[in-house]
Design a protein around this motif. Structure first.
Motif, PDB file in Angstrom:
ATOM      1  N   ALA A  34       0.816  -1.246   0.079  1.00  0.00           N
ATOM      2  CA  ALA A  34       0.084   0.265   0.031  1.00  0.00           C
ATOM      3  C   ALA A  34       0.851   1.247   0.090  1.00  0.00           C
ATOM      4  N   GLY A  35       2.130   1.341   0.454  1.00  0.00           N
ATOM      5  CA  GLY A  35       2.831   2.608   0.633  1.00  0.00           C
ATOM      6  C   GLY A  35       2.977   3.057  -0.635  1.00  0.00           C
ATOM      7  N   GLU A  84       1.416   8.162  -2.081  1.00  0.00           N
ATOM      8  CA  GLU A  84       1.562   9.254  -2.870  1.00  0.00           C
ATOM      9  C   GLU A  84       0.434   9.450  -4.263  1.00  0.00           C
ATOM     10  N   PHE A 100      -3.155   0.732   4.898  1.00  0.00           N
ATOM     11  CA  PHE A 100      -4.010  -0.051   6.063  1.00  0.00           C
ATOM     12  C   PHE A 100      -3.618   0.251   7.360  1.00  0.00           C
ATOM     13  N   ARG A 101      -2.234   0.244   7.541  1.00  0.00           N
ATOM     14  CA  ARG A 101      -1.415   0.403   9.100  1.00  0.00           C
ATOM     15  C   ARG A 101      -0.910   1.641   9.289  1.00  0.00           C
ATOM     16  N   TRP A 105      -7.193   0.834   8.787  1.00  0.00           N
ATOM     17  CA  TRP A 105      -7.895  -0.053   9.766  1.00  0.00           C
ATOM     18  C   TRP A 105      -7.932   0.545  11.196  1.00  0.00           C
ATOM     19  N   HIS A 154      -3.300  -9.915  -4.441  1.00  0.00           N
ATOM     20  CA  HIS A 154      -4.549  -9.991  -3.703  1.00  0.00           C
ATOM     21  C   HIS A 154      -5.770  -9.759  -4.635  1.00  0.00           C
ATOM     22  N   THR A 196       5.651  -1.890   2.038  1.00  0.00           N
ATOM     23  CA  THR A 196       4.873  -2.936   2.702  1.00  0.00           C
ATOM     24  C   THR A 196       5.462  -3.119   4.124  1.00  0.00           C
ATOM     25  N   THR A 197       4.427  -3.305   5.175  1.00  0.00           N
ATOM     26  CA  THR A 197       5.122  -3.615   6.471  1.00  0.00           C
ATOM     27  C   THR A 197       5.482  -5.198   6.701  1.00  0.00           C
ATOM     28  N   VAL A 232       1.150  -9.358   6.302  1.00  0.00           N
ATOM     29  CA  VAL A 232       0.150 -10.159   5.930  1.00  0.00           C
ATOM     30  C   VAL A 232       0.676 -11.339   5.388  1.00  0.00           C
ATOM     31  N   ASN A 277      11.143   2.349   1.922  1.00  0.00           N
ATOM     32  CA  ASN A 277       9.982   2.441   3.092  1.00  0.00           C
ATOM     33  C   ASN A 277      10.203   3.638   3.827  1.00  0.00           C
ATOM     34  N   ALA A 303       8.510   6.388  -1.654  1.00  0.00           N
ATOM     35  CA  ALA A 303       8.752   5.610  -2.902  1.00  0.00           C
ATOM     36  C   ALA A 303       8.830   6.578  -4.182  1.00  0.00           C
TER      37      ALA A 303
HETATM   38  N1  APR Z   1       6.656   5.440   0.453  1.00  0.00           N
HETATM   39  C1  APR Z   1       7.016   4.075   0.820  1.00  0.00           C
HETATM   40  N2  APR Z   1       6.648   3.484   1.889  1.00  0.00           N
HETATM   41  C2  APR Z   1       5.520   3.965   2.337  1.00  0.00           C
HETATM   42  C3  APR Z   1       4.993   5.330   2.117  1.00  0.00           C
HETATM   43  C4  APR Z   1       5.801   5.957   0.807  1.00  0.00           C
HETATM   44  N3  APR Z   1       5.183   7.248   0.789  1.00  0.00           N
HETATM   45  N4  APR Z   1       4.000   5.692   2.825  1.00  0.00           N
HETATM   46  C5  APR Z   1       3.911   4.728   3.541  1.00  0.00           C
HETATM   47  N5  APR Z   1       4.754   3.751   3.550  1.00  0.00           N
HETATM   48  C6  APR Z   1       4.900   2.233   4.133  1.00  0.00           C
HETATM   49  C7  APR Z   1       4.433   2.279   5.591  1.00  0.00           C
HETATM   50  O1  APR Z   1       5.759   2.737   6.334  1.00  0.00           O
HETATM   51  C8  APR Z   1       4.144   0.917   5.746  1.00  0.00           C
HETATM   52  O2  APR Z   1       5.248  -0.044   5.987  1.00  0.00           O
HETATM   53  O3  APR Z   1       3.870   1.418   3.422  1.00  0.00           O
HETATM   54  C9  APR Z   1       3.781   0.424   4.424  1.00  0.00           C
HETATM   55  C10 APR Z   1       2.017   0.012   4.423  1.00  0.00           C
HETATM   56  O4  APR Z   1       1.780  -0.839   4.966  1.00  0.00           O
HETATM   57  P1  APR Z   1       0.519  -1.494   5.040  1.00  0.00           P
HETATM   58  O5  APR Z   1      -0.636  -0.598   5.323  1.00  0.00           O
HETATM   59  O6  APR Z   1       0.380  -2.535   6.051  1.00  0.00           O
HETATM   60  O7  APR Z   1       0.206  -2.148   3.577  1.00  0.00           O
HETATM   61  P2  APR Z   1       0.553  -3.538   3.125  1.00  0.00           P
HETATM   62  O8  APR Z   1       1.869  -4.001   3.611  1.00  0.00           O
HETATM   63  O9  APR Z   1       0.568  -3.573   1.629  1.00  0.00           O
HETATM   64  O10 APR Z   1      -0.524  -4.425   3.721  1.00  0.00           O
HETATM   65  C11 APR Z   1      -0.662  -5.960   3.118  1.00  0.00           C
HETATM   66  O11 APR Z   1      -2.810  -6.112   4.281  1.00  0.00           O
HETATM   67  O12 APR Z   1      -5.090  -5.357   4.667  1.00  0.00           O
HETATM   68  C12 APR Z   1      -4.101  -6.185   4.004  1.00  0.00           C
HETATM   69  O13 APR Z   1      -4.825  -6.951   1.964  1.00  0.00           O
HETATM   70  C13 APR Z   1      -4.195  -5.723   2.484  1.00  0.00           C
HETATM   71  O14 APR Z   1      -2.761  -5.923   0.937  1.00  0.00           O
HETATM   72  C14 APR Z   1      -3.135  -5.361   2.147  1.00  0.00           C
HETATM   73  C15 APR Z   1      -2.157  -6.324   3.065  1.00  0.00           C
END
Ligand code: APR
Length: 245
Positions: free
Chosen positions: A24-25, A29, A35-36, A42, A119, A189-190, A193, A214, A233
């Protein structure tokens, strides 16, 4: 940071099979919240709305939130420089595939051709009765829940809900791509999941160098990441591209 970006650029330039793994990160932008984290979805919505059993028992409530989140709001998002940079890398023959956890179709909108949607996607909907696929853009969401024009069955977005399995083809191709990679670029991504979060470790075990982008450390950073590029990113990826020119 400059030295680390140069190091990452060299790795990608000399790679034979670089693969990107996005979360999602990479779309933050583009205006899509993660999500987190602090402004994570969430924190505002109960993840239950994406639970498959809840979807079938509380269909209207689920569809209200799904429409608001993934169609009214996200539907208007555009690719940002990070998505464009990955499409450029693919055009240069330096990126063999993108494995994305995102359902926003922004990689394809930026021009990336080989995208494995681990997904699923919000851009199509599937009929829960006759399994017919529908383009989401052709579905009127003013009346909920949307129904199939073939059999009047309930439509469901084509992304996986909690409690559903990973799309078979995407699953197979994603693990294969991770095994084949010699450079694996983990972006936004964190790593919270499963089974998506297994992919970077599969790449690392197959000998790939892990580059991570990240804004803050993730579950991967202190475990398997070789080069951690801390930042957005949308700022870091274009710097890597310009280092390849
Ligand atoms: N550039 C790079 N990283 C970023 C940015 C940015 N501009 N903004 C936020 N982030 C990072 C955050 O630090 C975090 O580590 O993006 C990550 C987003 O994490 P999550 O919200 O947990 O998203 P993700 O890891 O994709 O979640 C996985 O969880 O809810 C489910 O199905 C959903 O696909 C999703 C899955």
């Amino acid at each position: 940071m400059e030295r680390k970006i140069k190091e990452a650029t060299e790795l990608i330039k000399n790679s034979k099979h670089a693969v990107a793994f996005t979360g999602a990160g990479i779309s933050v932008e583009s205006g899509i919240p993660p999500f987190r984290g602090n402004d994570g979805l969430w924190n505002k919505y109960d993840p239950i709305v994406l639970d498959i059993n809840y979807f079938h028992t509380n269909t209207n409530e689920a569809w209200e939130v799904i429409r608001e989140l993934f169609y009214d709001f996200f539907g208007k998002a555009k690719p940002n420089p990070a998505h464009v940079a990955l499409a450029d890398l693919e055009k240069k023959g330096l990126l063999k595939a993108i494995i994305t956890q995102n359902i926003d179709n922004l990689h394809q909108a930026a021009g990336s051709k080989l995208v494995y949607e681990f997904h699923g996607t919000a851009s199509t909907m599937v009929c829960t009765k006759c399994k017919k696929k529908h383009n989401s853009s052709g579905i009127d969401l003013k009346i909920l829940p949307p129904t199939c024009n073939e059999c009047t069955g309930l439509l469901k977005p084509d992304f996986i809900f909690f409690g559903e399995g990973i799309p078979e083809q995407a699953n197979k191709l994603s693990f294969k791509a991770a095994e084949q990679s010699d450079v694996f670029i983990v972006i936004g991504t964190t790593g919270e999941v499963m089974p998506a979060s297994m992919l970077p470790s599969v790449a690392e075990k197959s000998g790939a160098k892990i580059i991570e982008i990240n804004t803050e450390p993730s579950n991967f950073t202190h475990q398997i990441t070789d080069i951690f590029l801390e930042g957005k990113a949308g700022e870091i990826l274009p710097r890597i591209i310009s280092g390849l020119l």
